[in-house]
Structures are given as structure tokens and as C-alpha cells.
Design a protein around this motif. Structure first.
Motif, short mmCIF file in Angstrom:
data_model
loop_
_atom_site.label_atom_id
_atom_site.label_comp_id
_atom_site.label_asym_id
_atom_site.label_seq_id
_atom_site.Cartn_x
_atom_site.Cartn_y
_atom_site.Cartn_z
N LEU A 260 3.86 3.82 11.35
CA LEU A 260 4.43 5.16 11.56
C LEU A 260 5.47 5.14 12.67
O LEU A 260 6.51 5.81 12.57
N ILE A 261 5.21 4.39 13.73
CA ILE A 261 6.19 4.33 14.83
C ILE A 261 7.43 3.56 14.40
O ILE A 261 8.55 3.91 14.77
N VAL A 262 7.26 2.55 13.57
CA VAL A 262 8.42 1.84 13.02
C VAL A 262 9.22 2.80 12.14
O VAL A 262 10.46 2.87 12.24
N LYS A 263 8.52 3.58 11.31
CA LYS A 263 9.20 4.59 10.48
C LYS A 263 9.92 5.59 11.36
O LYS A 263 11.07 5.96 11.09
N TRP A 264 9.25 6.05 12.42
CA TRP A 264 9.86 7.00 13.34
C TRP A 264 11.16 6.43 13.91
O TRP A 264 12.16 7.14 14.03
N GLY A 265 11.16 5.16 14.24
CA GLY A 265 12.37 4.53 14.78
C GLY A 265 13.54 4.61 13.82
O GLY A 265 14.68 4.88 14.23
#
Length: 144
Positions: free
Chosen positions: A115-120
Motif C-alpha cells: 500500500l505504501i508503494v502504491k501510495w508513492g
């Protein structure tokens, strides 16, 4: 022209902050463990939002004021690019944010990291919108 120059400054500050997050902070945080990654992301996002959200509105307002005076399309384009950060954040990024904010760092796992990779990636669009606004305002200020 003062509103246009101020719009350019605001867009440049917005772009600088967004670019820093995209090229420095996000890659660095991805080197942390899942729990530490989420623990770092949560306060960082809140602080970044508190800074970038007003900049987007201020840049929009300044660009719009200058466009009303000069009718240069670059000021309108820059203003729209600055404002576009709001619907992008609310419609595209907020669902990911809500999932991340609801996650306890102690339970963070590979799905949290994803999710944090997606957020990036989603945040990268904000960086592009900031760049578009800054270039449009610069072009307009130069009389192009």
C-alpha cells in the motif's frame, strides 16, 4: 504581475516538497521494516498534507487572480494544475490513506508495504501536477 510571480513561487515550493517526497523520503522509508515503514509514513503524511494542501489552494487562487488580470492561458493552466491536487488526493489517494491510517504499525506486513508503494506512485502524480503548474506559471511570467 505580482500575483503571477507569487503563484510561481508557491508552485515551486509545492513542487520542491513533492519532489523531495518522491525522490528522497519515499525511497528511504522503503528501506525500513514494515512496522517502522508505517510508523514513519503516518506522521510524515500528516505533516506533508498540512503543508501541501494550503499551497495547492494558494497557488490556485494566485494563478486565477493573475489570469483574471492578464488572460494569459499559462496562469489558468497553472491554477488548474494546482487545484487538481485536491480531487486527485480526495478521490485517488484517500482510499489508500484510510487503509494505512487504520493499520496498527504492530500488525504491518507485506500488504502494508504494498500500500505504501502504491501510495508513492499516486503521490508521484502530485509531483507531476506541481511541475506542470510551475512550468505553466514560469511560461506565463516570461510572457510566452
Amino acid at each position: 504581475m505580482i500575483f503571477g510571480l507569487l503563484a510561481l513561487v508557491v508552485a515551486a515550493v509545492f513542487l520542491g516538497a513533492a519532489l523531495y517526497i518522491s525522490v528522497a523520503e519515499q525511497p528511504a522509508r522503503l528501506g525500513l521494516s514494515d512496522a517502522a515503514l508505517l510508523s514513519e509514513w503516518k506522521p510524515s503524511y500528516k505533516r506533508g498534507f498540512a503543508m501541501q494542501a494550503p499551497l495547492a489552494i494558494i497557488g490556485f487562487a494566485l494563478g486565477l487572480l493573475e489570469w483574471q488580470q492578464t488572460r494569459h492561458i499559462g496562469f489558468a493552466a497553472g491554477a488548474i494544475a494546482m487545484l487538481a491536487n485536491w480531487p486527485w488526493t480526495l478521490l485517488a489517494i484517500m482510499p489508500t490513506n484510510k487503509k494505512l491510517e487504520a493499520t496498527d504499525p504492530a500488525t504491518a506486513d507485506g500488504a502494508t508495504r504494498a500500500l505504501i508503494v502504491k501510495w508513492g506512485g499516486l503521490h508521484g502524480v502530485r509531483t507531476c501536477l506541481g511541475a506542470l503548474a510551475a512550468v505553466a506559471f514560469l511560461w506565463a511570467c516570461m510572457g510566452g
